[in-house]
Design a protein around this motif. Structure first.
Motif, PDB file in Angstrom:
ATOM      1  N   VAL A  76       0.501  -0.893  -0.164  1.00 17.05           N
ATOM      2  CA  VAL A  76      -0.222  -0.464  -0.036  1.00 17.05           C
ATOM      3  C   VAL A  76       0.711   1.499   0.025  1.00 17.05           C
ATOM      4  CG1 VAL A  76      -1.798   0.824   1.703  1.00 17.05           C
ATOM      5  CG2 VAL A  76      -1.607  -1.247   1.403  1.00 17.05           C
ATOM      6  N   ASP A 115      -6.105  -6.858  -3.060  1.00 13.46           N
ATOM      7  CA  ASP A 115      -6.815  -7.562  -2.339  1.00 13.46           C
ATOM      8  C   ASP A 115      -7.355  -6.030  -1.329  1.00 13.46           C
ATOM      9  OD1 ASP A 115      -9.096  -9.302  -1.224  1.00 13.46           O
ATOM     10  OD2 ASP A 115      -8.137  -9.411   0.465  1.00 13.46           O
ATOM     11  N   PRO A 116      -8.723  -5.910  -0.846  1.00 14.56           N
ATOM     12  CA  PRO A 116      -9.009  -4.558   0.061  1.00 14.56           C
ATOM     13  C   PRO A 116      -9.098  -5.178   1.178  1.00 14.56           C
ATOM     14  CG  PRO A 116     -10.483  -4.613  -1.558  1.00 14.56           C
ATOM     15  CD  PRO A 116      -9.269  -6.464  -1.788  1.00 14.56           C
ATOM     16  N   GLU A 117      -9.163  -6.285   1.914  1.00 16.51           N
ATOM     17  CA  GLU A 117      -8.779  -7.240   2.923  1.00 16.51           C
ATOM     18  C   GLU A 117      -7.313  -6.847   4.069  1.00 16.51           C
ATOM     19  OE1 GLU A 117     -11.036  -9.852   3.969  1.00 16.51           O
ATOM     20  OE2 GLU A 117     -12.864  -9.552   3.061  1.00 16.51           O
ATOM     21  N   ALA A 133      -4.996  -4.830   1.843  1.00 14.58           N
ATOM     22  CA  ALA A 133      -4.945  -4.061   2.086  1.00 14.58           C
ATOM     23  C   ALA A 133      -4.729  -2.963   3.162  1.00 14.58           C
ATOM     24  CB  ALA A 133      -5.563  -2.654   1.153  1.00 14.58           C
ATOM     25  N   ALA A 134      -6.082  -3.843   3.537  1.00 16.40           N
ATOM     26  CA  ALA A 134      -6.489  -2.939   5.436  1.00 16.40           C
ATOM     27  C   ALA A 134      -5.720  -3.528   6.421  1.00 16.40           C
ATOM     28  CB  ALA A 134      -8.081  -3.271   5.823  1.00 16.40           C
ATOM     29  N   HIS A 166      -2.048   0.984  -4.743  1.00 16.77           N
ATOM     30  CA  HIS A 166      -1.586   0.014  -4.486  1.00 16.77           C
ATOM     31  C   HIS A 166      -1.233  -0.213  -5.259  1.00 16.77           C
ATOM     32  CE1 HIS A 166      -5.358   0.138  -1.293  1.00 16.77           C
ATOM     33  NE2 HIS A 166      -5.840   0.507  -2.045  1.00 16.77           N
TER      34      HIS A 166
END
Length: 302
Positions: free
Chosen positions: A178, A225-227, A229-230, A251
């Motif tokens: 990120v 993948d958003p999860e 990244a979080a 990203h």
């Protein structure tokens, strides 16, 4: 002579060959700014690469080059930056560690001032240095190494070697990062558990901070993948809370070309070119680039 591959291994090898006086072309499937090397974090540190005895020598040779290039950071993209590798222990590293200037034990790990490379800048600089030495770069895809029209072909295809050689021992290790606005962090930090596919690191680059990461074996997806990244942001913020509020800029996903050992060797083909393989650098292509390039050039007769 043709070098196949335009990432850090290919361009560095091409520079060494061209500056030795050999006529060299680089054939690359995509421009340097779109290679796996371009999305790498850029920290010099032997990571996920074997065999350790050889890696240490290649890494130290490369370190010496980067220390010189760091005198011109705006031009070369190389800076020397302080940081900490949490959980690392000197006795668990190879002999190379004892020869890194200033590497020292601190509470919880090891600290050092080592090269951090701004990869887009550095790749552009390598390409420019190569062309000034008389080389040319062509964007073209190779489907058969034996058919490349040159007496010597240097194979720096990274993960592409899996199908091109073919070498099924080359496998992807997916890394997700990120990119955020830097809230004022000037040091790098890593905490890597080799038994886990998640790690925590942040690396300051000009105008941004790179957060990581992952090491997902045999994962081919280039979609962030958003999860994931979080989770990366959360892990980094647990070390430096100011990261939690940093604005996300981008990203990135890259596939490290892992192998049980770097392949750096000659392979004469019957009725074909001499192949010189230089691939399988895993997560440390930047770290061993010059050491491997010089050895490959020697194997190629450069």
């Amino acid at each position: 002579m043709i070098v196949v591959g335009g990432g850090i291994a290919g361009l560095t090898t091409a520079v060494v060959l061209a500056e030795s006086g050999r006529p060299v072309r680089v054939w690359t499937r995509e421009p340097a700014e779109r290679t796996t090397s371009a999305v790498a974090g850029g920290l010099w540190w032997p990571y996920r690469i074997e065999p350790e005895p050889l890696v240490g020598a290649w890494a130290l040779e490369t370190l010496a080059v980067y220390e010189e290039l760091a005198a011109r950071p705006a031009e070369t993209g190389v800076r020397l930056v302080e940081g900490v590798s949490e959980g690392a222990r000197l006795e668990e590293l190879g002999d190379w560690a004892g020869r890194v200037p200033g590497l020292r034990a601190v509470a919880g790990g090891l600290a050092a001032r080592v090269p951090v490379i701004d990869m887009p800048v550095h790749l552009a600089w390598l390409r420019d240095r190569f062309t000034k030495a008389g080389g040319t770069v062509e964007v073209r895809e190779v489907t058969d190494l034996a058919a490349v029209p040159a007496p010597v072909v240097v194979d720096c295809t990274g993960l592409g070697a899996r199908s091109l050689v073919p070498d099924p021992a080359v496998r992807p290790v997916r890394g997700q990062l990120v990119v955020v606005e830097n809230p004022g962090i000037t040091t790098w930090y890593t905490s890597v558990a080799h038994a886990c596919d998640a790690s925590t690191y942040f690396i300051p680059q000009p105008g941004r901070l790179l957060l990581g990461g992952t090491a997902q074996e045999d994962a081919w997806s280039l979609e962030p993948d958003p999860e994931t990244a979080a989770a990366i942001v959360a892990r980094c913020a647990s070390v430096r809370p100011e990261i939690a509020g940093a604005r996300i800029l981008a990203h990135r996903v890259g596939l490290r070309p892992a192998r049980h050992a770097v392949r750096l060797e000659r392979q004469p083909l019957p009725n074909g070119p001499l192949l010189v393989h230089n691939y399988g650098h895993g997560g440390a292509g930047i770290t061993v680039a010059w050491g491997c390039a010089r050895e490959a050039a020697g194997l190629a007769g450069g």
